[in-house]
Design a protein around this motif. Structure first.
Motif, PDB file in Angstrom:
ATOM      1  N   TYR A 336     -10.623  -0.902  -2.261  1.00 44.70           N
ATOM      2  CA  TYR A 336     -10.194   0.474  -1.995  1.00 44.70           C
ATOM      3  C   TYR A 336      -8.722   0.536  -1.600  1.00 44.70           C
ATOM      4  CZ  TYR A 336      -9.723   4.891   0.562  1.00 44.70           C
ATOM      5  OH  TYR A 336      -9.285   6.116   1.024  1.00 44.70           O
ATOM      6  N   ILE A 337      -8.289  -0.408  -0.758  1.00 46.20           N
ATOM      7  CA  ILE A 337      -6.909  -0.340  -0.280  1.00 46.20           C
ATOM      8  C   ILE A 337      -5.923  -0.697  -1.391  1.00 46.20           C
ATOM      9  CG2 ILE A 337      -6.392  -2.665   0.598  1.00 46.20           C
ATOM     10  CD1 ILE A 337      -5.707  -1.122   3.305  1.00 46.20           C
ATOM     11  N   ALA A 338      -6.401  -1.437  -2.413  1.00 47.50           N
ATOM     12  CA  ALA A 338      -5.558  -1.693  -3.581  1.00 47.50           C
ATOM     13  C   ALA A 338      -5.583  -0.506  -4.538  1.00 47.50           C
ATOM     14  CB  ALA A 338      -6.032  -2.959  -4.293  1.00 47.50           C
ATOM     15  N   TYR A 339      -6.763   0.043  -4.791  1.00 48.70           N
ATOM     16  CA  TYR A 339      -6.943   1.115  -5.775  1.00 48.70           C
ATOM     17  C   TYR A 339      -6.365   2.447  -5.287  1.00 48.70           C
ATOM     18  CZ  TYR A 339      -9.659   4.265  -8.875  1.00 48.70           C
ATOM     19  OH  TYR A 339     -10.058   5.223  -9.765  1.00 48.70           O
ATOM     20  N   ILE A 340      -6.690   2.816  -4.078  1.00 47.21           N
ATOM     21  CA  ILE A 340      -6.247   4.098  -3.538  1.00 47.21           C
ATOM     22  C   ILE A 340      -5.029   3.943  -2.644  1.00 47.21           C
ATOM     23  CG2 ILE A 340      -6.924   6.092  -2.123  1.00 47.21           C
ATOM     24  CD1 ILE A 340      -8.377   6.001  -4.784  1.00 47.21           C
ATOM     25  N   GLY A 341      -4.984   2.858  -1.856  1.00 46.27           N
ATOM     26  CA  GLY A 341      -3.880   2.661  -0.916  1.00 46.27           C
ATOM     27  C   GLY A 341      -2.667   2.000  -1.510  1.00 46.27           C
TER      28      GLY A 341
END
Length: 497
Positions: A336-341
């Motif tokens: 998530y932190i790579a994809y969205i963040g």
């Protein structure tokens, strides 16, 4: 139900109907019936029923299993380490045994040696030990040690009894056959209490490569069981009354809703369950990690905007800063932190750590592969995603895995191969918008303009204000070739800049 035992007639009735039993089964039942006010030890039953004979405990287990089939599973209770008590028509008895762990729990029973050779016992036992060790590295479920399970070797067992004695909910059993230099291994996962089969598979190999085969079986079983056990646990939890659910069970109910998100109301319902879990336990990292994955799915399906999907960034930060060794929590929050963040290196590090903690997780391999896609590391992405398919060929997210491979192939310039996988993934998971976006680009570049327009129409219905600039600002891929291809196709299909 009314059970009557007429010893002088050697006759048993259940609610007035005769029950047909073998001679040994009748003797066991008659003795339990005569001593229904107490627990009868196994030694006492063996001494009474097989007077003067030297027999193994397995003979008694066979008779108990037969009696349970004839009278009902709960007619005879096992008191672990002591013996049995007849409970049909008697006062209730509390059966003490190991508490079933809060997480999914599993025992790997000794496999049946069907090779026709006692000399291959070492081989059978070695494979079971390897599988148990591999499963023990999966943090999302508890595995009983082989020291305990090998006490069942050579015995006919009742799975419900095994579950109670070992304190586990699931049992993995199997058998091994051999013909010449060929060897075949059968495995199946069973819910202990009900006997319901959840999963089965077989593996073939050469005797000369036995150590490689052991590793492959162990890896494949571990990879396949992770999603199957989690899914089975979710189904089990759904049947319980809401008022009695723990935070863990709330997460189990939420997981299928956010994993394969096919309707926006599932997203809302799943997040509601997760928020309730966090109200019960504000520090529950697994719930926070699932919240992250819910927000990932919400944007991947375009049910939510990119801006709205950023709301879980604080939860992702809390999971990654916690120092957790839970591989699923790490991979959900890391992806998530790579994809969205857009914190690509941090997300990659979290997923690589998750892979070290559990190298047999198809879910970890899948999400690690997608972060490699974002970072334009296409060969590494394909290798990781193909490994996810090998580990878990029936993974509930198989479409997400295929879509990731297609994305990497597109970035490498192999549009024809990418289209085939995108189309397969779209058929498997039509709500996953990355498939349609990829197909818009690939179809347009291949001159298949009508099909590109059909995908564009779907995207307009899902995202009415979609534009080329929106794509540029929200896609995580680093690949300049991928960006150029999709932007050209969106413009050609009439999307505003």
């Amino acid at each position: 139900m009314k059970l009557e035992v007429f010893e002088d007639q050697r006759r048993v009735t259940l609610d007035g109907e005769d029950v047909v039993l073998g001679a040994r089964a009748f003797d066991v039942l008659a003795y339990l019936h005569a001593n229904a006010d107490r627990v009868v030890s196994k030694a006492e039953l063996l001494d009474h029923v097989w007077q003067g004979m030297v027999v193994e405990e397995g003979n008694l287990s066979v008779q108990i299993t037969g009696l349970r089939k004839a009278l009902g599973r709960e007619a005879i209770k096992t008191v672990p380490g002591v013996g049995y008590r007849l409970t049909m028509g008697a006062a209730p008895v509390v059966v003490e045994g190991p508490a079933v762990p809060a997480i999914p729990s599993l025992a790997v029973l000794p496999f049946a040696n069907l090779t026709g050779s006692a000399d291959k016992e070492y081989l059978v036992d070695g494979i079971v030990t390897e599988i148990t060790s591999a499963l023990g590295r999966v943090g999302s479920f508890f595995v009983t040690s082989s020291t305990s399970t090998f006490t069942y070797k050579g015995r006919a067992v009742d799975l419900a009894e095994v579950g109670r004695e070992l304190g586990v909910r699931y049992v993995l059993e199997g058998s091994i056959q051999a013909a010449g230099d060929r060897i075949r291994i059968f495995t199946q996962l069973v819910e202990a209490e009900t006997g319901r089969m959840i999963w089965q598979d077989r593996f073939d190999g050469e005797m000369g490569d036995i150590f490689d085969l052991q590793d492959r079986v162990a890896e494949s079983v571990a990879g396949a069981l992770e999603p199957k056990l989690i899914w089975a646990e979710a189904v089990r939890a759904t049947g319980k009354p809401t008022a009695s659910l723990s935070a863990y069970e709330l997460c189990l109910r939420a997981a299928p809703m956010v994993w394969k998100l096919n309707a926006s109301h599932n997203l809302i319902d799943g997040l509601d369950l997760l928020h309730r879990a966090l109200e019960l336990d504000p520090d529950y990292l697994q719930a926070k990690a699932l919240v992250c994955y819910a927000h990932t799915a919400a944007f991947a399906t375009r049910f939510w905007t990119f801006e709205k999907a950023q709301a879980a960034l604080p939860q992702a930060r809390q999971v990654l800063d916690s120092g957790t060794n839970d591989p699923l929590a790490l991979c959900y929050a890391g992806h998530y932190i790579a994809y969205i963040g857009r914190a690509y290196e941090e997300g990659l590090a979290a997923l690589q750590r998750a892979e070290v903690l559990n190298p047999n997780s198809g879910t970890v391999a899948m999400l690690l592969g997608w972060v490699h896609v974002y970072m334009n590391q296409d060969d590494a992405a394909i290798a990781s995603l193909e490994r996810a398919k090998r580990l878990s060929p029936l993974h509930p997210h198989i479409a997400v895995i295929n879509c990731g491979i297609a994305n990497a192939l597109m970035q490498k310039g192999d549009l024809e191969a990418a289209v085939l996988l995108y189309e397969q993934a779209r058929a498997e998971y039509p709500e996953f918008a990355s498939n349609q976006i990829g197909l818009i680009g690939a179809y347009w570049a291949l001159g298949r303009r009508k099909e590109a327009q059909e995908m564009a129409d779907w995207l307009r219905r899902r995202v009415p204000d979609m534009s080329v600039s929106t794509f540029r600002s929200t896609r995580p891929q680093h690949s300049a070739a991928y960006h150029a291809l999709i932007c050209d196709a969106l413009t050609g299909c009439g999307f505003p800049d």
